[in-house]
Design a protein around this motif. Structure first.
Motif, PDB file in Angstrom:
ATOM      1  N   LYS A 169      97.133  73.049  43.658  1.00 19.81           N
ATOM      2  CA  LYS A 169      98.442  73.689  43.616  1.00 19.81           C
ATOM      3  C   LYS A 169      99.457  73.022  43.229  1.00 19.81           C
ATOM      4  CE  LYS A 169      99.747  72.984  48.638  1.00 19.81           C
ATOM      5  NZ  LYS A 169      99.957  73.777  49.882  1.00 19.81           N
ATOM      6  N   ASN A 170     100.666  73.695  42.948  1.00 18.63           N
ATOM      7  CA  ASN A 170     101.905  72.958  42.259  1.00 18.63           C
ATOM      8  C   ASN A 170     102.580  72.495  43.513  1.00 18.63           C
ATOM      9  OD1 ASN A 170     104.772  73.474  41.491  1.00 18.63           O
ATOM     10  ND2 ASN A 170     103.517  73.254  39.748  1.00 18.63           N
ATOM     11  N   LEU A 171     102.820  71.232  43.211  1.00 15.81           N
ATOM     12  CA  LEU A 171     103.722  70.259  43.951  1.00 15.81           C
ATOM     13  C   LEU A 171     105.178  70.283  43.780  1.00 15.81           C
ATOM     14  CD1 LEU A 171     101.257  67.682  45.022  1.00 15.81           C
ATOM     15  CD2 LEU A 171     101.671  69.974  46.185  1.00 15.81           C
ATOM     16  N   THR A 209     106.555  61.012  42.538  1.00 21.13           N
ATOM     17  CA  THR A 209     106.346  60.015  43.594  1.00 21.13           C
ATOM     18  C   THR A 209     104.861  59.579  43.484  1.00 21.13           C
ATOM     19  OG1 THR A 209     108.110  60.823  45.064  1.00 21.13           O
ATOM     20  CG2 THR A 209     106.139  59.740  46.227  1.00 21.13           C
ATOM     21  N   GLU A 210     103.818  60.644  43.812  1.00 20.53           N
ATOM     22  CA  GLU A 210     102.304  60.369  43.549  1.00 20.53           C
ATOM     23  C   GLU A 210     101.921  59.379  42.654  1.00 20.53           C
ATOM     24  OE1 GLU A 210      98.331  62.565  42.575  1.00 20.53           O
ATOM     25  OE2 GLU A 210     100.045  63.808  42.891  1.00 20.53           O
ATOM     26  N   GLY A 211     102.390  59.500  41.259  1.00 18.16           N
ATOM     27  CA  GLY A 211     102.209  58.751  40.521  1.00 18.16           C
ATOM     28  C   GLY A 211     102.840  57.290  40.605  1.00 18.16           C
ATOM     29  N   ALA A 220     112.458  53.284  46.703  1.00 14.81           N
ATOM     30  CA  ALA A 220     113.176  54.283  46.428  1.00 14.81           C
ATOM     31  C   ALA A 220     112.136  55.631  46.955  1.00 14.81           C
ATOM     32  CB  ALA A 220     113.578  54.444  44.894  1.00 14.81           C
ATOM     33  N   LEU A 221     110.888  55.284  47.114  1.00 18.14           N
ATOM     34  CA  LEU A 221     109.945  56.624  47.397  1.00 18.14           C
ATOM     35  C   LEU A 221     109.909  56.814  48.974  1.00 18.14           C
ATOM     36  CD1 LEU A 221     107.206  55.387  45.092  1.00 18.14           C
ATOM     37  CD2 LEU A 221     109.078  56.823  44.368  1.00 18.14           C
ATOM     38  N   PRO A 222     109.737  58.019  49.134  1.00 19.23           N
ATOM     39  CA  PRO A 222     109.396  59.190  48.349  1.00 19.23           C
ATOM     40  C   PRO A 222     110.547  59.834  47.749  1.00 19.23           C
ATOM     41  CG  PRO A 222     109.309  60.061  50.473  1.00 19.23           C
ATOM     42  CD  PRO A 222     109.458  58.446  50.613  1.00 19.23           C
ATOM     43  N   LEU A 223     110.437  60.332  46.428  1.00 20.77           N
ATOM     44  CA  LEU A 223     111.855  60.674  45.976  1.00 20.77           C
ATOM     45  C   LEU A 223     112.212  62.112  46.494  1.00 20.77           C
ATOM     46  CD1 LEU A 223     110.935  60.127  42.071  1.00 20.77           C
ATOM     47  CD2 LEU A 223     112.307  58.740  43.474  1.00 20.77           C
ATOM     48  N   PRO A 224     113.417  62.343  46.614  1.00 28.74           N
ATOM     49  CA  PRO A 224     114.147  63.460  47.271  1.00 28.74           C
ATOM     50  C   PRO A 224     113.336  64.608  46.344  1.00 28.74           C
ATOM     51  CG  PRO A 224     115.710  62.207  46.001  1.00 28.74           C
ATOM     52  CD  PRO A 224     114.692  61.463  46.002  1.00 28.74           C
TER      53      PRO A 224
END
Length: 299
Positions: free
Chosen positions: A69-71, A78-80, A176-180
């Protein structure tokens, strides 16, 4: 052996442009990298495009991740960034194109200057059909910008970094993660990285940026665009211990955005986009010190 650079390509429903982006990323002069394509639940031909590249291209190695599903952009970025285990990382947009020596030259600059947290480049701007529209240069020549100087500039004059043109030191990115969860989450990266290292710049246009309405920036409403950017600026200033200068930072940043919204209004009007022109002028006229509290509270 782990490649020194992970090139992350987040993608969503841009199969036609994705082909061109991957084609230019697969023929780089540097070979010390891998491609990580993250498909954020596309409903177009993206799965077939990515599978063909993964099947037929053996160097660089290509890994494809598909979301059920679209995140959204920020979560996918952030995942990458979190999953990469390389020394350097890049977030390359699915609708842009890359010069053959883009990765080689950016990595070489990071290697030459260990104090750098990231490097970015000049870029060409094209229309959706590939027609050249112009070129953007942040500076007149190659340079190393001290991090403190870059941070102050980002706070008061906004940033001059194209996401696709940046290669980052992964160790500096992790904090800096997770990104806002914002469409301009890349701005948070530049604010963070400028506080944790110097900023490199290459004046050669090594990236081609495609402007079209389906892109992230092209889909943002004026007030959301301004609100997200100002929120990040104020929070970065607060985190940097600049509480006594928040009003000055706000005033400088608001002036920049007033001018930007007025320019956007004129451009929109010239292209017959009356609603966008009206909304942009409304945002420009509404910016005040009272908005500072509203931005901070709503972020």
């Amino acid at each position: 052996m782990t490649p020194r650079l992970t090139v992350i390509v987040p993608t969503y429903n841009q199969a036609a442009y994705l082909r061109e982006a991957l084609a230019t990323l697969c023929v780089q002069t540097s070979r010390e990298y891998r491609l990580l394509v993250i498909d954020d639940a596309s409903t177009d031909d993206t799965p077939r495009v990515t599978e063909r590249f993964r099947h037929y291209v053996t160097m660089p190695p290509i890994e494809v991740v598909r979301h059920p599903k679209n995140l959204g952009p920020a979560a996918t970025w952030t995942e990458g960034l979190q999953s990469a285990d390389s020394e350097y990382v890049a977030l390359c947009c699915h609708d842009d194109e890359y010069a053959l020596d883009f990765l080689e030259r950016t990595v070489a600059m990071l290697d030459a200057y260990p104090s750098m947290s990231f490097v970015h480049t000049a870029y060409r701007i094209i229309e959706p059909d590939g027609t050249l529209k112009g070129q953007h240069a942040a500076y007149s020549g190659d340079r190393v910008v001290p991090g403190a100087e870059a941070f102050q500039s980002y706070l008061t004059r906004s940033h001059n970094v194209l996401l696709s043109s940046a290669v980052m030191r992964r160790e500096a990115v992790l904090g800096a993660l997770p990104l806002p969860d914002m469409l301009c989450a890349d701005f948070w990266l530049w604010l963070w990285l400028a506080q944790h290292g110097d900023v490199g710049y290459l004046a050669s246009p090594l990236v081609t940026y495609r402007q079209h309405g389906a892109g992230i920036s092209g889909s943002m409403q004026p007030w959301r665009w301004v609100q997200e950017n100002l929120s990040l600026v104020l929070h970065a200033a607060w985190d940097a211990g600049m509480q006594d200068r928040l009003e000055a930072v706000w005033q400088a940043t608001a002036r920049v955005w007033v001018r930007r919204m007025v320019r956007q209004a004129f451009a929109a009007s010239a292209h017959g986009q009356r609603d966008l022109a009206r909304d942009s002028l409304a945002v420009a006229s509404s910016l005040s010190l009272e908005d500072m509290v509203r931005v901070l509270v709503s972020a």
